[in-house]
Scaffold this motif. Sequence first.
Motif, PDB file in Angstrom:
ATOM      1  N   HIS A 126     -46.560 -24.209  -9.570  1.00 40.48           N
ATOM      2  CA  HIS A 126     -45.255 -23.822  -9.034  1.00 40.48           C
ATOM      3  C   HIS A 126     -45.005 -24.441  -7.660  1.00 40.48           C
ATOM      4  O   HIS A 126     -45.932 -24.667  -6.889  1.00 40.48           O
ATOM      5  CB  HIS A 126     -45.147 -22.293  -8.952  1.00 40.48           C
ATOM      6  N   HIS A 127     -43.744 -24.717  -7.376  1.00 37.36           N
ATOM      7  CA  HIS A 127     -43.336 -25.308  -6.107  1.00 37.36           C
ATOM      8  C   HIS A 127     -42.817 -24.213  -5.182  1.00 37.36           C
ATOM      9  O   HIS A 127     -42.193 -23.250  -5.631  1.00 37.36           O
ATOM     10  CB  HIS A 127     -42.231 -26.345  -6.330  1.00 37.36           C
ATOM     11  N   ASP A 128     -43.051 -24.397  -3.887  1.00 38.92           N
ATOM     12  CA  ASP A 128     -42.482 -23.450  -2.946  1.00 38.92           C
ATOM     13  C   ASP A 128     -40.982 -23.725  -2.805  1.00 38.92           C
ATOM     14  O   ASP A 128     -40.453 -24.695  -3.345  1.00 38.92           O
ATOM     15  CB  ASP A 128     -43.205 -23.500  -1.597  1.00 38.92           C
ATOM     16  N   LEU A 129     -40.329 -22.870  -2.053  1.00 40.19           N
ATOM     17  CA  LEU A 129     -38.868 -22.969  -1.951  1.00 40.19           C
ATOM     18  C   LEU A 129     -38.421 -24.264  -1.297  1.00 40.19           C
ATOM     19  O   LEU A 129     -37.381 -24.816  -1.655  1.00 40.19           O
ATOM     20  CB  LEU A 129     -38.327 -21.766  -1.175  1.00 40.19           C
ATOM     21  N   THR A 130     -39.219 -24.817  -0.396  1.00 43.93           N
ATOM     22  CA  THR A 130     -38.878 -26.097   0.238  1.00 43.93           C
ATOM     23  C   THR A 130     -38.811 -27.205  -0.814  1.00 43.93           C
ATOM     24  O   THR A 130     -37.867 -27.996  -0.838  1.00 43.93           O
ATOM     25  CB  THR A 130     -39.911 -26.461   1.316  1.00 43.93           C
ATOM     26  N   GLY A 131     -39.815 -27.252  -1.686  1.00 46.42           N
ATOM     27  CA  GLY A 131     -39.827 -28.252  -2.754  1.00 46.42           C
ATOM     28  C   GLY A 131     -38.691 -28.059  -3.742  1.00 46.42           C
ATOM     29  O   GLY A 131     -38.116 -29.027  -4.249  1.00 46.42           O
ATOM     30  N   LEU A 132     -38.362 -26.807  -4.000  1.00 46.84           N
ATOM     31  CA  LEU A 132     -37.276 -26.536  -4.943  1.00 46.84           C
ATOM     32  C   LEU A 132     -35.918 -26.949  -4.393  1.00 46.84           C
ATOM     33  O   LEU A 132     -35.009 -27.268  -5.151  1.00 46.84           O
ATOM     34  CB  LEU A 132     -37.254 -25.050  -5.313  1.00 46.84           C
ATOM     35  N   GLY A 133     -35.771 -26.952  -3.068  1.00 47.07           N
ATOM     36  CA  GLY A 133     -34.494 -27.351  -2.473  1.00 47.07           C
ATOM     37  C   GLY A 133     -34.136 -28.789  -2.824  1.00 47.07           C
ATOM     38  O   GLY A 133     -32.984 -29.091  -3.151  1.00 47.07           O
ATOM     39  N   ARG A 134     -35.115 -29.677  -2.761  1.00 49.32           N
ATOM     40  CA  ARG A 134     -34.870 -31.079  -3.123  1.00 49.32           C
ATOM     41  C   ARG A 134     -34.538 -31.199  -4.612  1.00 49.32           C
ATOM     42  O   ARG A 134     -33.639 -31.944  -5.001  1.00 49.32           O
ATOM     43  CB  ARG A 134     -36.108 -31.910  -2.768  1.00 49.32           C
ATOM     44  N   MET A 135     -35.273 -30.472  -5.431  1.00 54.96           N
ATOM     45  CA  MET A 135     -35.001 -30.487  -6.871  1.00 54.96           C
ATOM     46  C   MET A 135     -33.580 -30.007  -7.141  1.00 54.96           C
ATOM     47  O   MET A 135     -32.854 -30.606  -7.930  1.00 54.96           O
ATOM     48  CB  MET A 135     -35.980 -29.573  -7.614  1.00 54.96           C
ATOM     49  N   ALA A 136     -33.205 -28.909  -6.492  1.00 54.37           N
ATOM     50  CA  ALA A 136     -31.876 -28.338  -6.700  1.00 54.37           C
ATOM     51  C   ALA A 136     -30.784 -29.341  -6.359  1.00 54.37           C
ATOM     52  O   ALA A 136     -29.806 -29.502  -7.098  1.00 54.37           O
ATOM     53  CB  ALA A 136     -31.715 -27.066  -5.871  1.00 54.37           C
TER      54      ALA A 136
END
Length: 196
Positions: A126-136
């Motif tokens: 799983h990715h932390d929220l920082t990593g998910l921001g780029r994905m989003a």
Amino acid sequence: DITCASPEFLARLAWPVLHPDANFAGTKGWYARHATSLHGRLFRLLFQPLRLALAESANQPIPWLDYLGQFRYALSGEWCLRRSALQLIHFGTGWDAEIRMLHAWHSLPDLHICQAELCDAYDHRHHDLTGLGRMASDVAAAIWHAIPSHLQPDAATVLARFQLTSRKALHQSALVAAANSLQHDPAAESAAAAAF
């Protein structure tokens, strides 16, 4: 980074393409996203609310958004494709690869695709929220840019609508977690939705 891969996982993905009577050029895998808690934040809290906000903000139906809505888990990266199909589809790498792959497939309606459930419950690193921001950001941009310019709704209207659909997604996620006795952190979910 899949933690639940098995021979059955691969067999379920490949069977529709390999079966001589199925006539599928590709299979897209899907799966439930949970272990002890509800996963799939990007899908639940960005993809689904954004797709709905875009559709509800448009002045007319957008076939691309309807097409995306037909997939149980559009952000899954597990595919099995015939070589002949791969030669027709141009896509790159990155967090938006699944969306761009679906857009390429959408433009080739004569190539039949199916969906296959690969496992009972899927888990991965799983990715932390920082990593998910780029994905989003990448996923949202890919969805938006695939809408023909003459059909793109007003961005301010979409954003206002997204805030509503996002709140509904948070509520639905809490209910799904409760109904399935999964751990749920409302504050973390709200932080993810706000970041998206």
